[in-house]
Design a protein around this motif. Structure first.
Motif, PDB file in Angstrom:
ATOM      1  N   ALA A  92       2.431  20.089  -0.080  1.00 34.90           N
ATOM      2  CA  ALA A  92       1.281  20.674  -0.766  1.00 34.90           C
ATOM      3  C   ALA A  92       0.211  21.015   0.259  1.00 34.90           C
ATOM      4  CB  ALA A  92       0.732  19.695  -1.794  1.00 34.90           C
ATOM      5  N   LYS A  93      -0.772  21.803  -0.187  1.00 38.06           N
ATOM      6  CA  LYS A  93      -1.919  22.152   0.642  1.00 38.06           C
ATOM      7  C   LYS A  93      -3.182  21.683  -0.068  1.00 38.06           C
ATOM      8  CE  LYS A  93       0.221  26.253   2.722  1.00 38.06           C
ATOM      9  NZ  LYS A  93       0.111  27.728   2.936  1.00 38.06           N
ATOM     10  N   GLY A  94      -4.057  21.038   0.691  1.00 42.14           N
ATOM     11  CA  GLY A  94      -5.325  20.608   0.124  1.00 42.14           C
ATOM     12  C   GLY A  94      -5.498  19.103   0.147  1.00 42.14           C
ATOM     13  N   HIS A  95      -6.716  18.678  -0.179  1.00 46.44           N
ATOM     14  CA  HIS A  95      -7.133  17.287  -0.047  1.00 46.44           C
ATOM     15  C   HIS A  95      -7.240  16.582  -1.402  1.00 46.44           C
ATOM     16  CE1 HIS A  95      -8.906  14.025   2.262  1.00 46.44           C
ATOM     17  NE2 HIS A  95      -9.993  14.004   1.484  1.00 46.44           N
ATOM     18  N   CYS A  96      -6.855  17.260  -2.484  1.00 54.66           N
ATOM     19  CA  CYS A  96      -6.991  16.698  -3.835  1.00 54.66           C
ATOM     20  C   CYS A  96      -5.657  16.735  -4.561  1.00 54.66           C
ATOM     21  CB  CYS A  96      -8.057  17.458  -4.628  1.00 54.66           C
ATOM     22  SG  CYS A  96      -9.719  17.300  -3.951  1.00 54.66           S
ATOM     23  N   LEU A  97      -4.687  16.016  -4.051  1.00 53.46           N
ATOM     24  CA  LEU A  97      -3.338  16.027  -4.618  1.00 53.46           C
ATOM     25  C   LEU A  97      -3.323  15.630  -6.087  1.00 53.46           C
ATOM     26  CD1 LEU A  97      -1.246  14.409  -1.735  1.00 53.46           C
ATOM     27  CD2 LEU A  97      -1.094  16.767  -2.554  1.00 53.46           C
ATOM     28  N   HIS A  98      -4.205  14.734  -6.490  1.00 55.66           N
ATOM     29  CA  HIS A  98      -4.218  14.270  -7.875  1.00 55.66           C
ATOM     30  C   HIS A  98      -4.661  15.373  -8.829  1.00 55.66           C
ATOM     31  CE1 HIS A  98      -8.184  13.889  -6.258  1.00 55.66           C
ATOM     32  NE2 HIS A  98      -8.732  13.469  -7.373  1.00 55.66           N
ATOM     33  N   THR A 157       0.836  -1.203   0.000  1.00 56.08           N
ATOM     34  CA  THR A 157       0.000   0.000   0.000  1.00 56.08           C
ATOM     35  C   THR A 157       0.868   1.249   0.000  1.00 56.08           C
ATOM     36  OG1 THR A 157      -1.746  -1.152   1.229  1.00 56.08           O
ATOM     37  CG2 THR A 157      -1.802   1.256   1.254  1.00 56.08           C
ATOM     38  N   LEU A 158       0.509   2.184  -0.876  1.00 52.05           N
ATOM     39  CA  LEU A 158       1.149   3.498  -0.898  1.00 52.05           C
ATOM     40  C   LEU A 158       0.170   4.515  -0.327  1.00 52.05           C
ATOM     41  CD1 LEU A 158       3.383   5.520  -1.746  1.00 52.05           C
ATOM     42  CD2 LEU A 158       2.251   5.651  -3.989  1.00 52.05           C
ATOM     43  N   ILE A 159       0.615   5.267   0.682  1.00 49.86           N
ATOM     44  CA  ILE A 159      -0.190   6.320   1.295  1.00 49.86           C
ATOM     45  C   ILE A 159       0.406   7.662   0.889  1.00 49.86           C
ATOM     46  CG2 ILE A 159      -1.072   7.280   3.463  1.00 49.86           C
ATOM     47  CD1 ILE A 159      -0.344   4.506   4.736  1.00 49.86           C
ATOM     48  N   LEU A 160      -0.381   8.478   0.214  1.00 50.00           N
ATOM     49  CA  LEU A 160       0.056   9.817  -0.186  1.00 50.00           C
ATOM     50  C   LEU A 160      -0.735  10.845   0.610  1.00 50.00           C
ATOM     51  CD1 LEU A 160       0.256   9.399  -4.069  1.00 50.00           C
ATOM     52  CD2 LEU A 160       2.136   9.348  -2.429  1.00 50.00           C
ATOM     53  N   GLN A 161      -0.036  11.629   1.416  1.00 53.50           N
ATOM     54  CA  GLN A 161      -0.692  12.651   2.231  1.00 53.50           C
ATOM     55  C   GLN A 161      -0.176  14.031   1.832  1.00 53.50           C
ATOM     56  OE1 GLN A 161      -3.239  10.302   4.238  1.00 53.50           O
ATOM     57  NE2 GLN A 161      -3.023  12.379   4.931  1.00 53.50           N
ATOM     58  N   SER A 162      -1.037  15.006   1.987  1.00 57.25           N
ATOM     59  CA  SER A 162      -0.655  16.395   1.760  1.00 57.25           C
ATOM     60  C   SER A 162      -0.086  16.963   3.058  1.00 57.25           C
ATOM     61  CB  SER A 162      -1.888  17.190   1.324  1.00 57.25           C
ATOM     62  OG  SER A 162      -1.550  18.486   0.980  1.00 57.25           O
ATOM     63  N   LYS A 163       0.923  17.819   2.925  1.00 60.04           N
ATOM     64  CA  LYS A 163       1.541  18.415   4.117  1.00 60.04           C
ATOM     65  C   LYS A 163       0.522  19.187   4.946  1.00 60.04           C
ATOM     66  CE  LYS A 163       5.075  19.780   6.681  1.00 60.04           C
ATOM     67  NZ  LYS A 163       5.834  18.839   7.531  1.00 60.04           N
ATOM     68  N   VAL A 164      -0.392  19.893   4.272  1.00 54.98           N
ATOM     69  CA  VAL A 164      -1.451  20.649   4.951  1.00 54.98           C
ATOM     70  C   VAL A 164      -2.781  20.238   4.331  1.00 54.98           C
ATOM     71  CG1 VAL A 164      -2.382  22.914   5.504  1.00 54.98           C
ATOM     72  CG2 VAL A 164       0.103  22.591   5.373  1.00 54.98           C
ATOM     73  N   ASP A 165      -3.597  19.544   5.122  1.00 49.78           N
ATOM     74  CA  ASP A 165      -4.876  19.035   4.627  1.00 49.78           C
ATOM     75  C   ASP A 165      -5.910  19.199   5.726  1.00 49.78           C
ATOM     76  OD1 ASP A 165      -7.051  17.551   3.737  1.00 49.78           O
ATOM     77  OD2 ASP A 165      -5.849  15.907   2.959  1.00 49.78           O
ATOM     78  N   SER A 166      -6.951  19.986   5.463  1.00 52.44           N
ATOM     79  CA  SER A 166      -7.972  20.266   6.471  1.00 52.44           C
ATOM     80  C   SER A 166      -8.831  19.051   6.774  1.00 52.44           C
ATOM     81  CB  SER A 166      -8.879  21.411   6.001  1.00 52.44           C
ATOM     82  OG  SER A 166      -8.148  22.600   5.849  1.00 52.44           O
ATOM     83  N   LEU A 167      -8.810  18.049   5.901  1.00 48.17           N
ATOM     84  CA  LEU A 167      -9.652  16.875   6.119  1.00 48.17           C
ATOM     85  C   LEU A 167      -8.878  15.656   6.618  1.00 48.17           C
ATOM     86  CD1 LEU A 167     -11.540  18.677   4.269  1.00 48.17           C
ATOM     87  CD2 LEU A 167     -12.567  16.522   3.556  1.00 48.17           C
TER      88      LEU A 167
END
Length: 271
Positions: free
Chosen positions: A246-252, A213-223
């Protein structure tokens, strides 16, 4: 009995690419398959790319929608399972954004022989705080207030949630697109999916994931904070965690180059 043609039509399935490895892309809440268009040209022809809309989203068949089925994430996982079966996929890589990371996890549990690996973009197994050991980011009252806003002021709800999801500092065009996507969803469907999403707790499933499993997280994500990502990394047996600056919940959508680079590196290490 659903035929393969029924499922393809119901979920508006689109296929491209000539590769042997299937990439099944599962969109998040309030979205549809168009949200993957920023990654699509980067993937090219090297994989078998499969896009779809959950029933109730995008250009899916709305007549197939059932509150009873889709009031739980298992209903959405059943969509994914039926797509895997209809297309006879093997060694599939399931790419899930946000809540779809958990939905595809459930599908992989049901079809372990057909799913090779999981890629989770901004995932969260539980949005609720459960101190002291887990902080999902929200109190139950906050989430209930968000759901109540759907009934009181649907347009206001969409205008509030979209910048929270995309990240207020990111493209106003993307924020507007997500707002429109929310607004185009039937309010009953949106509320049912939102309730299933925000009140789910799938933390106990994480240790049972059998796929890399690959987990991709944003550095700053409100969700979904980086702490959520680190929690998941501790709980999933075979995983890689990458935190993208990055900032936000939609990195893609906001950082597709970084997302595809991470995915390609991950797949080269485990396929």
């Amino acid at each position: 009995m659903l035929t393969a043609a029924d499922v393809i039509k119901r979920n508006n399935i689109k296929q491209s690419g000539q590769g042997k490895i299937p990439l099944l892309m599962a969109h998040g809440f309030g979205c549809d398959q168009r949200m993957w268009r920023f990654l699509q040209p980067l993937i090219g022809e090297d994989y078998q790319l499969i896009l779809f809309d959950y029933v109730g989203s995008g250009q899916s068949e709305l007549a197939a929608y059932s509150v009873q089925r889709y009031q739980h994430l298992l209903g959405y996982a059943q969509d994914v399972i039926e797509i895997i079966d209809a297309l006879n996929l093997n060694n599939a890589v399931l790419v899930g954004h946000s809540v779809s990371a958990m939905i595809t996890m459930l599908a992989a549990k049901a079809r372990p022989e057909r799913v090779h690996s999981l890629i989770m973009v901004c995932p969260s197994p539980c949005f609720l705080n459960d101190p002291p050991n887990y902080l999902g980011g929200f109190e139950q009252a906050d989430l209930q207030e968000l759901l109540d806003l759907i009934d009181k002021n649907y347009l206001g709800w969409a205008n509030y949630l979209a910048p929270l999801v995309i990240g207020a500092e990111n493209s106003q065009q993307l924020i507007g697109e997500l707002t429109d996507s929310f607004c185009s969803t039937d309010p009953l469907i949106a509320k049912t999916f939102a309730k299933a999403t925000f009140f789910a707790d799938l933390r106990t499933e994480l240790p049972h994931i059998k796929q890399p499993t690959l987990i991709l997280q944003s550095k700053v994500d409100s969700l979904a904070s980086t702490e959520v990502g680190r929690y998941m990394s501790r709980m999933i047996p075979d995983n890689q965690l990458q935190i993208i600056q990055a900032k936000g919940h939609c990195l893609h959508m906001t950082h597709p180059q970084q997302v595809w680079s991470a995915i390609r590196q991950f797949l080269s290490s485990c396929l």
